[in-house]
Design an enzyme around this catalytic site. Structure first.
Site, PDB file in Angstrom:
ATOM      1  N   LYS A 183      -8.323  12.446   5.625  1.00 36.98           N
ATOM      2  CA  LYS A 183      -8.340  13.509   4.816  1.00 36.98           C
ATOM      3  C   LYS A 183      -7.920  12.659   3.168  1.00 36.98           C
ATOM      4  O   LYS A 183      -6.393  12.261   3.323  1.00 36.98           O
ATOM      5  CB  LYS A 183      -8.461  14.321   4.550  1.00 36.98           C
ATOM      6  CG  LYS A 183      -9.007  15.597   3.427  1.00 36.98           C
ATOM      7  CD  LYS A 183     -10.018  17.288   3.160  1.00 36.98           C
ATOM      8  CE  LYS A 183     -10.776  17.103   2.694  1.00 36.98           C
ATOM      9  NZ  LYS A 183     -11.101  16.255   1.450  1.00 36.98           N
ATOM     10  N   LYS A 229       1.408  14.687   3.746  1.00 36.09           N
ATOM     11  CA  LYS A 229       0.322  15.839   3.280  1.00 36.09           C
ATOM     12  C   LYS A 229      -0.168  16.655   3.772  1.00 36.09           C
ATOM     13  O   LYS A 229       0.854  17.867   3.817  1.00 36.09           O
ATOM     14  CB  LYS A 229      -0.199  15.483   2.010  1.00 36.09           C
ATOM     15  CG  LYS A 229       0.127  16.393   1.091  1.00 36.09           C
ATOM     16  CD  LYS A 229      -1.403  16.339   0.066  1.00 36.09           C
ATOM     17  CE  LYS A 229      -0.752  14.895  -1.200  1.00 36.09           C
ATOM     18  NZ  LYS A 229      -1.501  14.458  -2.491  1.00 36.09           N
ATOM     19  N   LYS A 282      -7.349   7.416   2.200  1.00 32.37           N
ATOM     20  CA  LYS A 282      -7.830   7.451   0.421  1.00 32.37           C
ATOM     21  C   LYS A 282      -8.658   6.373   0.228  1.00 32.37           C
ATOM     22  O   LYS A 282      -8.856   5.597   1.035  1.00 32.37           O
ATOM     23  CB  LYS A 282      -6.166   6.513  -0.165  1.00 32.37           C
ATOM     24  CG  LYS A 282      -6.156   7.507  -0.966  1.00 32.37           C
ATOM     25  CD  LYS A 282      -6.013   8.759  -1.604  1.00 32.37           C
ATOM     26  CE  LYS A 282      -5.741   9.286  -2.494  1.00 32.37           C
ATOM     27  NZ  LYS A 282      -4.656  10.089  -3.199  1.00 32.37           N
ATOM     28  N   THR A 324      -4.868  21.305  -7.196  1.00 30.72           N
ATOM     29  CA  THR A 324      -3.824  20.598  -7.237  1.00 30.72           C
ATOM     30  C   THR A 324      -2.638  21.416  -8.556  1.00 30.72           C
ATOM     31  O   THR A 324      -1.481  21.373  -7.795  1.00 30.72           O
ATOM     32  CB  THR A 324      -3.430  19.649  -7.785  1.00 30.72           C
ATOM     33  OG1 THR A 324      -5.381  19.574  -6.891  1.00 30.72           O
ATOM     34  CG2 THR A 324      -2.938  18.350  -7.647  1.00 30.72           C
ATOM     35  N   ASN A 383      -6.980  16.556 -15.011  1.00 26.49           N
ATOM     36  CA  ASN A 383      -6.793  17.437 -14.502  1.00 26.49           C
ATOM     37  C   ASN A 383      -5.584  18.374 -13.524  1.00 26.49           C
ATOM     38  O   ASN A 383      -5.153  19.682 -13.816  1.00 26.49           O
ATOM     39  CB  ASN A 383      -7.823  16.874 -12.647  1.00 26.49           C
ATOM     40  CG  ASN A 383      -7.806  18.322 -11.252  1.00 26.49           C
ATOM     41  OD1 ASN A 383      -6.689  18.781 -10.904  1.00 26.49           O
ATOM     42  ND2 ASN A 383      -8.612  19.071 -11.527  1.00 26.49           N
ATOM     43  N   SER A 394      -9.353  21.584  -0.369  1.00 27.36           N
ATOM     44  CA  SER A 394     -10.221  20.793   0.272  1.00 27.36           C
ATOM     45  C   SER A 394     -10.481  21.577   1.244  1.00 27.36           C
ATOM     46  O   SER A 394     -11.588  21.714   2.228  1.00 27.36           O
ATOM     47  CB  SER A 394      -9.739  19.673  -0.542  1.00 27.36           C
ATOM     48  OG  SER A 394     -10.016  18.648  -1.526  1.00 27.36           O
TER      49      SER A 394
HETATM   50  N1  LIG Z   1      -6.914  15.499  -8.288  1.00 29.34           N
HETATM   51  C1  LIG Z   1      -6.362  15.796  -7.314  1.00 29.34           C
HETATM   52  O1  LIG Z   1      -6.923  16.941  -6.979  1.00 29.34           O
HETATM   53  C2  LIG Z   1      -4.621  15.637  -6.813  1.00 29.34           C
HETATM   54  C3  LIG Z   1      -4.744  14.126  -7.607  1.00 29.34           C
HETATM   55  N2  LIG Z   1      -3.370  14.020  -7.504  1.00 29.34           N
HETATM   56  C4  LIG Z   1      -2.479  13.250  -7.745  1.00 29.34           C
HETATM   57  O2  LIG Z   1      -2.333  13.893  -9.299  1.00 29.34           O
HETATM   58  C5  LIG Z   1      -2.076  12.519 -10.442  1.00 29.34           C
HETATM   59  C6  LIG Z   1      -3.019  12.651 -11.423  1.00 29.34           C
HETATM   60  O3  LIG Z   1      -4.369  13.081 -11.841  1.00 29.34           O
HETATM   61  P1  LIG Z   1      -5.699  13.483 -12.067  1.00 29.34           P
HETATM   62  O4  LIG Z   1      -5.059  14.552 -12.884  1.00 29.34           O
HETATM   63  O5  LIG Z   1      -6.601  13.903 -10.949  1.00 29.34           O
HETATM   64  O6  LIG Z   1      -6.201  12.174 -12.515  1.00 29.34           O
HETATM   65  P2  LIG Z   1      -6.838  12.221 -13.979  1.00 29.34           P
HETATM   66  O7  LIG Z   1      -7.679  11.524 -14.035  1.00 29.34           O
HETATM   67  O8  LIG Z   1      -7.899  13.703 -14.165  1.00 29.34           O
HETATM   68  O9  LIG Z   1      -6.278  12.780 -14.891  1.00 29.34           O
HETATM   69  C7  LIG Z   1      -5.192  11.103 -14.841  1.00 29.34           C
HETATM   70  C8  LIG Z   1      -4.287  10.923 -16.340  1.00 29.34           C
HETATM   71  O10 LIG Z   1      -3.022  10.504 -16.944  1.00 29.34           O
HETATM   72  C9  LIG Z   1      -2.725  10.118 -17.356  1.00 29.34           C
HETATM   73  N3  LIG Z   1      -2.364   8.919 -17.765  1.00 29.34           N
HETATM   74  C10 LIG Z   1      -2.579   7.509 -17.332  1.00 29.34           C
HETATM   75  N4  LIG Z   1      -1.877   6.060 -17.987  1.00 29.34           N
HETATM   76  C11 LIG Z   1      -0.988   7.407 -18.037  1.00 29.34           C
HETATM   77  C12 LIG Z   1       0.114   6.706 -18.603  1.00 29.34           C
HETATM   78  N5  LIG Z   1       0.706   5.717 -18.367  1.00 29.34           N
HETATM   79  N6  LIG Z   1       1.123   8.135 -19.151  1.00 29.34           N
HETATM   80  C13 LIG Z   1       1.031   8.658 -19.369  1.00 29.34           C
HETATM   81  N7  LIG Z   1      -0.666   9.282 -18.858  1.00 29.34           N
HETATM   82  C14 LIG Z   1      -0.992   8.568 -18.206  1.00 29.34           C
HETATM   83  C15 LIG Z   1      -4.360  10.146 -17.871  1.00 29.34           C
HETATM   84  O11 LIG Z   1      -4.655  10.210 -19.644  1.00 29.34           O
HETATM   85  C16 LIG Z   1      -4.774  11.087 -17.792  1.00 29.34           C
HETATM   86  O12 LIG Z   1      -4.421  12.089 -18.190  1.00 29.34           O
HETATM   87  C17 LIG Z   1      -2.186  11.004  -9.500  1.00 29.34           C
HETATM   88  O13 LIG Z   1      -1.206  10.918  -9.118  1.00 29.34           O
HETATM   89  C18 LIG Z   1      -3.087  11.961  -8.335  1.00 29.34           C
HETATM   90  O14 LIG Z   1      -3.475  11.168  -7.119  1.00 29.34           O
HETATM   91  C19 LIG Z   1      -2.385  14.854  -6.655  1.00 29.34           C
HETATM   92  C20 LIG Z   1      -2.648  15.629  -5.167  1.00 29.34           C
HETATM   93  C21 LIG Z   1      -4.175  15.656  -6.145  1.00 29.34           C
HETATM   94  O1  LIG Z   2      -8.543  17.235  -1.558  1.00 27.76           O
HETATM   95  C1  LIG Z   2      -8.314  16.214  -0.959  1.00 27.76           C
HETATM   96  O2  LIG Z   2      -8.612  16.128  -0.143  1.00 27.76           O
HETATM   97  C2  LIG Z   2      -6.869  15.263  -1.168  1.00 27.76           C
HETATM   98  C3  LIG Z   2      -6.799  15.069  -3.313  1.00 27.76           C
HETATM   99  C4  LIG Z   2      -5.978  13.718  -2.758  1.00 27.76           C
HETATM  100  O3  LIG Z   2      -6.643  12.810  -2.861  1.00 27.76           O
HETATM  101  C5  LIG Z   2      -4.407  14.107  -2.632  1.00 27.76           C
HETATM  102  O4  LIG Z   2      -3.731  14.698  -2.459  1.00 27.76           O
HETATM  103  O5  LIG Z   2      -4.248  13.274  -2.963  1.00 27.76           O
END
Ligand SMILES: NC(=O)C1=CN([C@@H]2O[C@H](COP(=O)(O)OP(=O)(O)OC[C@H]3O[C@@H](n4cnc5c(N)ncnc54)[C@H](O)[C@@H]3O)[C@@H](O)[C@H]2O)C=CC1
Ligand SMILES: O=C(O)CCC(=O)C(=O)O
Length: 420
Positions: free
Chosen positions: A69, A93, A105, A189, A219, A349
């Site tokens: 996953k 995790k 992934k 998250t 997000n 999820s």
């Molecule tokens: N979406 C999810 O359900 C999950 C996300 N994560 C992790 O959370 C982190 C963020 O993911 P999301 O919020 O989903 O992605 P997203 O694509 O929604 O947002 C990413 C954000 O990071 C910003 N960003 C990119 N480069 C940057 C920099 N150099 N400095 C400051 N901001 C920067 C972008 O502008 C954007 O606002 C990642 O590490 C991801 O793997 C972890 C668990 C679950």
């Molecule tokens: O929702 C999921 O299955 C995985 C989310 C994810 O990629 C993460 O936790 O880094």
């Protein structure tokens, strides 16, 4: 550690955790390598009629505890090594949260901001055409990650259903509600991290009205800012990929979300006492809680000593390098580690997958209550382990997860180990 690649750095966590458990050598041998990584070059038609190709991967790291996953990331700097590292972290995790999953992934090396909506849809569908045999509701279940969202998951689920000739909603989570998504996956998250902070506030020594800096405003970052502000905390700085803003009196997350929707939070500079800040200075802002919610390795040897917060909530995966981790440990700054802190996403999820398989959908209050219970249960277990054995929370989280992985590996017997 310097010069070591990100995957080898991740493996150091495994070796380190193993010191605290009496493990069979087979367990480490199994967890040291990804089970399978598939690499495909996707070719899509662009709107102008030309063809363009993109490198794509899916890694199924370990499936001892169940189907693999993990999310799919669209990012211009994605690499196989990054995908395998993220899949390794997913393995731990899911074990931390006691979900019946292994870790996986996926990624496409692309900057989705350069694609039109139709090109993005073609790319998302091409990914599923290429990996249809790798994924499956009982095999490997993708979800959103950086620069992918419920719209992308919807296209992917639809493509998988056309290939299979029947709907199979449990193959992907984070889908739109209309295609079998779960209530509460959108902010899960951040909400998981929020429940954890709320539960541990006193133990972390955080004030009830903490000053918070958020790095990354997608997000994870947007929802954590909103949830913490709704609880009376003050968001004093926010960054995204274009820059950062700062206001000691607090930034209204709703106006920051509006600004981000139109481009960047940097548009807020100059209004309501908000000033522009260099991105690299966000970590040094005077605050109580720092929330990295962007990408890996953003806090490193060069900036860890500038952090003023007393606690760090890792919503991003791998935001601290091992060097930064050691600096924060020496400075007595508590880190709520990624494999626990951002596990709310994969936990909801899992709830979505369960609902898809039951064909019965839960009200939002049930999703929130179950998520809160899970975060508090595993948070308490890790906190206790850390206190009893004198470990950092990260080390305790790895020990906690590794004990579960080891008992599953041992329970399968040697046959599974040698034939898989
Ligand atoms: N979406 C999810 O359900 C999950 C996300 N994560 C992790 O959370 C982190 C963020 O993911 P999301 O919020 O989903 O992605 P997203 O694509 O929604 O947002 C990413 C954000 O990071 C910003 N960003 C990119 N480069 C940057 C920099 N150099 N400095 C400051 N901001 C920067 C972008 O502008 C954007 O606002 C990642 O590490 C991801 O793997 C972890 C668990 C679950
Ligand atoms: O929702 C999921 O299955 C995985 C989310 C994810 O990629 C993460 O936790 O880094």
């Amino acid at each position: 550690m310097q010069g070591m690649n990100i995957f080898d750095q991740a493996l150091m966590r495994l070796d380190d955790a193993a010191k605290y458990l009496d493990l069979d050598a087979d367990v480490l041998e199994k967890l040291k390598y990804p089970r399978e990584t598939t690499k495909v070059r996707l070719m899509i038609r662009m709107d102008d009629g030309s063809r363009k190709s993109f490198m794509a991967w899916r890694c199924r790291y370990d499936d001892t505890r169940g189907p693999t996953k993990g999310g799919i990331r669209f990012h211009p700097e994605a690499t196989a090594e990054e995908v395998e590292t993220l899949a390794f972290w997913m393995t731990f995790k899911c074990a931390v949260m006691d979900l019946p999953y292994g870790g996986g992934k996926g990624a496409v090396r692309v900057d989705p901001r350069t694609l039109s909506k139709t090109e993005l849809e073609r790319l998302s569908r091409a990914y599923i055409q290429a990996f249809a045999k790798v994924i499956g509701p009982n095999r490997d279940i993708p979800a959103p990650d950086v620069y992918t969202n419920s719209m992308v998951m919807g296209w992917m689920a639809d493509e998988y259903a056309s290939i299979q000739g029947e709907p199979a909603p449990a193959v992907i989570t984070g889908k739109p509600m209309a295609l079998g998504g779960s209530l509460g996956r959108d902010d899960a998250t951040a909400r998981g991290g929020y429940y954890l902070v709320r539960h541990l506030t006193r133990r972390l020594g955080l004030p009830t009205q903490a000053r918070v800096a958020v790095q990354g405003f997608g997000n994870a970052g947007q929802h954590i800012a909103r949830l913490l502000a709704e609880d009376g905390h003050r968001i004093v700085a926010i960054s995204d990929s274009r820059g950062a803003v700062h206001c000691p009196d607090g930034i209204d997350p709703r106006s920051a979300i509006r600004a981000k929707r139109e481009g960047s939070v940097t548009a807020l500079a100059g209004s309501a006492g908000i000033s522009a800040l260099a991105s690299e200075d966000l970590v040094a802002v005077d605050c109580d809680l720092l929330v990295p919610a962007a990408l890996e390795d953003m806090i490193h040897e060069g900036n860890a000593s500038r952090i003023k917060a007393s606690a760090v909530l890792e919503l991003a995966n791998g935001p601290l390098t091992p060097e930064a981790d050691a600096i924060l440990e020496r400075r007595g700054i508590t880190v709520l580690p990624d494999i626990l802190a951002n596990a709310g996403g994969v936990t909801v999820s899992y709830f979505e997958w369960v609902q898809n398989r039951q064909g019965y959908y839960w009200p939002i209050d049930d999703v929130h209550a179950r998520l809160q219970t899970a975060m508090e249960r595993e948070g308490d277990a890790i906190w206790r382990l850390a206190r009893e054995r004198g470990l950092t929370l990260r080390r305790a989280a790895y020990v906690h997860a590794l004990a579960r992985l080891a008992s599953a590996i041992e329970a399968h017997g040697t046959q599974q180990f040698f034939t898989s």
